[in-house]
Write a protein that holds these residues in place. Structure first.
Motif, PDB file in Angstrom:
ATOM      1  N   ILE B  56      -9.113 -19.339  25.512  1.00  0.00           N
ATOM      2  CA  ILE B  56      -9.326 -18.021  26.111  1.00  0.00           C
ATOM      3  C   ILE B  56     -10.711 -18.008  26.740  1.00  0.00           C
ATOM      4  O   ILE B  56     -11.678 -18.502  26.144  1.00  0.00           O
ATOM      5  N   LYS B  57     -10.778 -17.452  27.953  1.00  0.00           N
ATOM      6  CA  LYS B  57     -12.078 -17.423  28.641  1.00  0.00           C
ATOM      7  C   LYS B  57     -12.822 -16.157  28.246  1.00  0.00           C
ATOM      8  O   LYS B  57     -12.322 -15.048  28.414  1.00  0.00           O
ATOM      9  N   LEU B  58     -14.006 -16.328  27.702  1.00  0.00           N
ATOM     10  CA  LEU B  58     -14.836 -15.183  27.322  1.00  0.00           C
ATOM     11  C   LEU B  58     -16.143 -15.246  28.098  1.00  0.00           C
ATOM     12  O   LEU B  58     -16.647 -16.344  28.379  1.00  0.00           O
ATOM     13  N   ASP B  59     -16.654 -14.071  28.432  1.00  0.00           N
ATOM     14  CA  ASP B  59     -17.977 -14.033  29.073  1.00  0.00           C
ATOM     15  C   ASP B  59     -19.002 -13.867  27.970  1.00  0.00           C
ATOM     16  O   ASP B  59     -19.223 -12.762  27.460  1.00  0.00           O
ATOM     17  N   ILE B  60     -19.613 -14.959  27.594  1.00  0.00           N
ATOM     18  CA  ILE B  60     -20.538 -14.932  26.464  1.00  0.00           C
ATOM     19  C   ILE B  60     -21.941 -14.625  26.961  1.00  0.00           C
ATOM     20  O   ILE B  60     -22.425 -15.259  27.897  1.00  0.00           O
ATOM     21  N   ILE B  89     -19.173 -14.146  20.023  1.00  0.00           N
ATOM     22  CA  ILE B  89     -17.751 -14.050  20.369  1.00  0.00           C
ATOM     23  C   ILE B  89     -17.264 -12.615  20.218  1.00  0.00           C
ATOM     24  O   ILE B  89     -16.621 -12.056  21.107  1.00  0.00           O
ATOM     25  N   SER B  90     -17.635 -12.013  19.086  1.00  0.00           N
ATOM     26  CA  SER B  90     -17.182 -10.639  18.854  1.00  0.00           C
ATOM     27  C   SER B  90     -17.644  -9.735  19.997  1.00  0.00           C
ATOM     28  O   SER B  90     -16.859  -8.946  20.530  1.00  0.00           O
ATOM     29  N   LYS B  91     -18.905  -9.889  20.366  1.00  0.00           N
ATOM     30  CA  LYS B  91     -19.430  -9.023  21.414  1.00  0.00           C
ATOM     31  C   LYS B  91     -18.671  -9.209  22.727  1.00  0.00           C
ATOM     32  O   LYS B  91     -18.322  -8.242  23.402  1.00  0.00           O
ATOM     33  N   ALA B 117     -14.382 -21.587  16.931  1.00  0.00           N
ATOM     34  CA  ALA B 117     -14.998 -21.416  18.252  1.00  0.00           C
ATOM     35  C   ALA B 117     -16.501 -21.269  18.139  1.00  0.00           C
ATOM     36  O   ALA B 117     -17.256 -21.759  18.992  1.00  0.00           O
ATOM     37  N   GLN B 118     -16.962 -20.591  17.064  1.00  0.00           N
ATOM     38  CA  GLN B 118     -18.406 -20.382  16.917  1.00  0.00           C
ATOM     39  C   GLN B 118     -19.157 -21.711  16.831  1.00  0.00           C
ATOM     40  O   GLN B 118     -20.263 -21.840  17.347  1.00  0.00           O
TER      41      GLN B 118
END
Lengths: 474, 427, 275
Positions: B56-60, B89-91, B117-118
């Motif tokens: 999954i693509k997340l904007d970190i 990740i949560s954010k 993932a972390q």
């Protein structure tokens, strides 16, 4: 330095002294040119190397084998608190002490203070033991080297000595087979005797209730939990019967077809393909039985039950159906055994002389008549021997039943229901948390003894029958 | 009625029998072949999901605040190691789905992403500290349930209670998909990581290494000892001697003793008596070498037997000693047979699991073993452990591990066959 | 083909003597060729008759094809992969190689006795009863008993074995075993009996017994026997066929072959110049 390092050093020094011994032999040959060397110089080298290496290695190995136990015993002797522990707890404590001593990790069970002290003592003794071991081995190596080196002279029969030594080494290797059998007996016998002192042998052999997992409190060992092994014996036999009902006809008929009917090309293609089945690890069959065949069998059981309800057949309507079933395990085990029976039967059928086939054909027998009336009866002892070996294999098979037959000790003839077997119970009792010397663990060894003796008898009879059969046609 | 007529009359029935029997023969072979095919196809089909994984693509936002570190030019590895990457990740997730507010939903949202993932983010930051303070799009590993659903293995029409994935999670996944933020990618970690409780992070490298070490011990012990024992029995043992008979019966019997019995021996003798470390490749190798010995001895004896006596006699006639005859002539000539038998024995050992369960190789080991004394597991036992796990994704992993194991076994057997064909000599 | 071969071919050429018999032969081979795997020819253009109630002896050096021809006569060669027979072989004017002839039926009519005695690992009784049981030649057990007794009597084995019919046939001596095999063949009531060196594995005394037996049997059966022993051929046969390298060189009444052979090769063989 650890054990492995020392071993490598020992090995390297053996190579070095080989050249020393060889050089001395050479120099003697040249200086006293009148006398020829009895053996090639290499043999003097070998002899030096062997005498340096073998005694030291022997002592080193035997010492390493017993060191940990002796050190533990010495440690226990130091601490009265440890001596007071029950056998179960002592073995737990010892495990912790060992882990603490070797890795420094501590799991806080038991008396932390004592265990820490004991671990320190354990490490100390262990170091002493290790140093002493290295010292003794090194001394022996030096001794062996000097002894041989000083004796090197042209008249020494180096080759003969080397060869005699080698034969002894070979003999020791051959004796390992006997040691293994003794080791197996040793592993299961004592624990079994202890088990039978706590649980009467009659209960074990004839009792019909098996539930070792019931919590066993201290000092109450043996009084709770029941160890009637009949359901296990039954489960083992039942699954073996199902497996043999599949494997025996399929394997035998396939063997006959391949050896009597198939052209050599078909035979050369089919046989190796079927042998793949024999090479598939049992855990793969177990997986297949548990995840594919098991659900299929279960669905079939549901279907049967439905039919039973619709047609008002009581037996079917009340059928117990479960995902783990003796049928699923037996089916897959049967298919696993097919190539085994195929190749054993193929061997004995090919051993029947062609004169038998010709004799029967010349009297006007068809091929199948020749097969059933002459070849199979002639090969029968060999075929039966093969079947016995297959049964022994089915009884001892572990992974398939462990994964697909279940752990519930049911005494049932319903192939859709789950049963448990001797091997499954051995695994369940001996894996997980180890409380050595608890009745539960001891029971596993008693089962192991039973399994070993049963398969031993089957194997010996089968091997004897097959051997006698072969001799008949040789 | 004369004989000819009698025979003629019975012929039709007899030939019908003959045909029937032939059909049984073909049937048995077809059943066996079909079973093999079913087994292989079933496992291959089951394994296919394991070859890809869902990301999954997340904007970190690698902000100092979330990472809880002060801005400075250089960081020690230790500092970065300690930071909390889970919050990153949560954010990112909350940002992506701003309307999620209840604690329960937030938890469900966090569960989209694998717990591993972390660590991936951590490694990323340690490798490139310049990321700190920037905002990046990162593809992170999805949770195994999301992965299973995304691969179409969970039916979305099932009632919510019957599946491991919630309705709301499905709507999120659909949303991610519409934004091209979810994709499947080749599962490289399957071959490069050790075991894990989380299927999406589990790999077989640990088991492969464990198998390698175990096989090394097995080979180093059983090959020399087996060949030596066979040479003794074939060349030096006195004939018609009762204790040689005992050894022979012993060897033949050991070849047929159930493997689990060797496990009991390993537990009682190696581990409890000799103090060999539990779960270690050394213990496994010691047990398996005892199992492999009979196979190697029997194969070696057969190979030695097939060397014609004329060669021995020729060498003996030239004044060679018995040992010289053996080392110069018999063993080299028998070597292809010995190697073939040994490879087959090793292949059996590689696929063996039951005795290793007894000596603790069934324990969960996440670390990749580095030597003969480290706790480890082997490939077949890894298969057993995984097949016992409830998560659906483990079925695919198990099947994939089986395929790897079968490939190794196939290659070994192929090698044995090639050796046999190349060096087979008809005397 | 080198000169030697050409010479040999010319030498072998056409069969001399008298391949045909008067009247209707029981069996008759006409221009038979046998190939193994297409490229290896074992029998070249052989024609010979078997007369009723006579013994035909087939002699010749090893590998001359006499056993191959014998095995063609009851299609035992069918069991060998890649064996092809061309030409015609008649049994009572019926070609045994046409598709409407059943090999099982043929073998019930043309029995065979082998070089090495090959009793089945069954009792003496079951050995003899094997054929009748296969073909259903009896309707009840007492009939089978009669067949067994009759066959064993004809084979001259009844007296020795009547008290031990349930003992395994493999426990008999070599000569007895061979007579058991003959009894086994007779029990099917064949018309022709083929014998492939039936005495070569036996001692002289057992050989004499078998020879006597063959002489008695010829009143009821047609017999073809392959033998290595010229004395045996001379003693027992009515007609004699000499084979060389797959060709039938000469065939004639036995006394003519042995006293006045037409062909040089035959003469060489029977006078012991090679063989």
């Amino acid at each position: 330095m650890n054990d492995l390092d020392f071993f490598i050093i020992l090995l390297t020094s053996a190579v070095v002294v080989f050249f020393i011994g060889q050089a001395k032999a050479r120099s003697r040959q040249e200086s006293t040119s009148g006398i020829r060397l009895h053996s090639l110089p290499n043999y003097y080298g070998y002899l030096t190397a062997l005498w340096t290496f073998l005694p030291a290695l022997g002592v080193f190995l035997v010492w390493s084998l017993f060191e940990s136990n002796i050190v533990s015993m010495l440690t226990i002797a130091k601490f009265t608190q440890l001596q007071q522990l029950s056998t179960d707890n002592l073995s737990l404590a010892l495990n912790e002490i060992k882990i603490l001593a070797t890795t420094g990790i501590y799991y806080s069970n038991g008396d932390a203070n004592i265990n820490h002290q004991a671990a320190a003592v354990y490490s100390k003794y262990f170091n002493h033991s290790f140093n002493l071991k290295i010292l003794v081995s090194t001394l022996l190596a030096l001794l062996g080297f000097t002894y041989t080196y000083l004796r090197i002279n042209p008249t020494m029969q180096a080759r003969n000595s080397v060869e005699r030594l080698i034969v002894y080494v070979l003999l020791i290797c051959a004796l390992i087979a006997i040691l293994t059998t003794l080791g197996i007996l040793f592993s299961v016998l004592f624990e079994s005797v202890e088990f039978f002192s706590k649980v009467p042998i009659t209960e074990f052999l004839f009792g019909t209730h098996w539930s070792p997992q019931i919590a066993i409190y201290e000092d109450q060992a043996g009084s709770s939990g029941s160890f009637g092994a009949v359901p296990l014996f039954w489960g083992t036999i039942f699954i073996s019967i199902i497996a043999m009902m599949i494997a025996a006809p399929l394997g035998l008929i396939a063997a006959i077809f391949l050896s009597e009917y198939a052209t050599s090309r078909v035979r050369a293609t089919i046989k190796p393909i079927l042998e793949i089945l024999a090479g598939v690890p049992t855990v793969v069959y177990g997986f297949f039985a548990a995840l594919t065949i098991g659900p299929l069998v279960r669905d079939f059981g549901y279907y049967l039950r439905e039919v039973g309800v619709n047609l008002d057949i009581e037996i079917l309507a009340n059928l117990t159906v479960s995902t783990e079933s003796s049928l699923a395990a037996g089916l897959v085990m049967g298919m696993m055994i097919v190539p085994f029976i195929l190749s054993l039967s193929d061997d004995v059928i090919s051993a029947v002389p062609d004169a038998m086939r010709d004799g029967s054909t010349a009297l006007g027998a068809t091929k199948s008549e020749t097969v059933w009336k002459v070849i199979v009866p002639a090969a029968l002892p060999g075929i039966v021997g093969g079947f016995l070996l297959a049964i022994s294999r089915a009884i001892g098979e572990t992974m398939i039943v462990l994964m697909a037959a279940g752990v519930a000790a049911n005494l049932t003839a319903n192939p859709m229901n789950s049963v448990t077997t001797i091997t499954t119970q051995i695994v369940t009792l001996l894996t997980g948390d180890q409380e050595f010397d608890s009745v539960k663990t001891l029971a596993a060894f008693a089962l192991g003894l039973g399994l070993f003796i049963t398969t031993l008898i089957l194997n010996i009879i089968a091997l004897h029958v097959v051997r006698k059969y072969r001799e008949q046609y040789e | 009625m004369n004989n000819t007529q009698i025979v003629q009359k019975s012929l039709k029935k007899r030939y019908a029998k003959e045909r029937r029997f032939k059909i049984y023969g073909v049937f048995s072979i077809i059943v066996s072949l079909a079973f093999l095919l079913f087994l292989l196809v079933d496992i291959v089909l089951k394994s296919t999901p394991a070859f890809t994984q869902t990301y999954i693509k997340l904007d970190i936002d690698f902000s100092y605040k979330v990472l809880n570190i002060d801005p400075k030019p250089n960081y020690t590895k230790d500092e970065l190691f300690k930071s909390s990457y889970r919050n990153l990740i949560s954010k990112a997730l909350y940002q992506l789905f701003p309307d999620v507010s209840s604690r329960k939903q937030k938890r469900a949202l966090r569960k989209l992403i694998s717990s591993g993932a972390q660590y991936h983010l951590r490694d990323l930051v340690i490798e490139r500290p310049q990321l700190i303070g920037t905002s990046q799009s990162v593809w992170v590993l999805a949770d195994d349930d999301i992965d299973t659903f995304f691969k179409g293995l969970i039916d979305r029409n099932l009632p919510e209670a019957d599946r491991r994935i919630k309705d709301i999670q499905i709507t999120w996944i659909d949303k991610l998909q519409s934004k091209d933020r979810i994709k499947r990618q080749f599962n490289a970690s399957f071959l490069t990581s050790g075991d894990s409780r989380e299927p999406e992070q589990a790999g077989i490298l640990g088991a492969l290494k464990g198998s390698l070490y175990t096989m090394l011990v097995t080979l180093l012990l059983s090959f020399p000892i087996g060949v030596a024992a066979a040479v003794y029995l074939e060349e030096f043992a006195p004939k018609n001697n009762w204790w040689i008979d005992v050894i022979e019966v012993n060897i033949n019997n050991l070849a047929a003793v159930p493997s689990i019995v060797f496990g009991i021996l390993g537990l009682a003798v190696y581990i409890n008596l000799f103090g060999v470390p539990r779960s270690a490749p050394l213990a496994g190798g010691l047990v398996l070498s005892l199992m492999t010995l009979p196979t190697i001895i029997i194969a070696t004896r057969a190979a030695i037997k097939s060397v014609p006596p004329s060669i021995r006699e020729a060498a003996l006639g030239l004044g060679a000693s018995k040992i010289q005859v053996i080392t110069h002539h018999v063993l080299p000539l028998a070597m292809p047979g010995i190697l073939t038998g040994s490879i087959i024995g090793m292949a059996q050992a590689l696929g063996e699991s039951a005795p290793l369960l007894m000596i603790g190789m069934v324990a969960f080991v996440a670390d990749i073993p580095q030597g003969f004394f480290d706790p480890s597991t082997v490939l077949p036992v890894q298969i057993y452990i995984w097949s016992d796990s409830p998560e659906r994704a483990f079925i695919a992993l198990t099947s994939a591990a089986i395929i790897v194991l079968l490939i190794f076994l196939f290659l070994m057997n192929l090698l044995a066959v090639l050796l046999r064909n190349k060096f087979e000599t008809k005397w | 083909m080198n000169n030697n071969d050409i010479e040999l071919n010319q030498q072998l050429g056409k069969t001399v003597g008298n391949p045909l018999v008067d009247g209707i032969p029981r069996m008759s081979c006409q221009s038979v060729d046998v190939f193994y795997n297409q490229d290896l020819q074992a029998i070249f253009n052989v024609s010979v008759d078997l007369a009723k109630n006579q013994i035909l002896a087939m002699i010749g050096p090893s590998g001359c094809g006499k056993s191959t021809l014998l095995r063609c006569l009851n299609r035992m060669n069918d069991t060998i992969d890649g064996c092809i027979v061309t030409g015609k072989i008649y049994l009572d004017n019926e070609d045994i190689y046409t598709s409407n002839i059943d090999p099982v039926l043929l073998r019930a009519k043309v029995g065979m006795v082998f070089q090495k005695p090959n009793p089945f690992p069954k009792s003496i009784y079951d050995n003899v009863a094997y054929g009748p049981r296969l073909h259903g030649l009896m309707t009840n057990n007492s009939e089978l008993d009669d067949i067994v007794e009759e066959s064993l009597t004809k084979a001259g084995l009844w007296k020795e074995t009547k008290d031990r019919l349930n003992k395994p046939g493999t426990g008999l001596s070599g000569g007895q075993q061979q007579r058991l095999c003959i009894a086994r063949t007779i029990a099917v009531k064949p018309e022709v009996i083929l014998m492939d060196e039936p005495t070569s594995a036996l001692d002289p005394i057992a050989t004499a017994t078998i020879e006597e037996l063959m002489y008695e049997l010829k009143s009821s059966y047609t017999i073809a026997v392959v033998t290595h022993s010229m004395q045996q051929a001379a003693r027992i046969s009515d007609r004699c066929a000499y084979f060389h390298l797959g060709r039938l060189v000469e065939v004639n009444d036995t006394n003519i072959v042995f006293t006045n052979p037409e062909h040089g090769l035959t003469e060489n063989y029977i006078t012991g110049r090679f063989g």
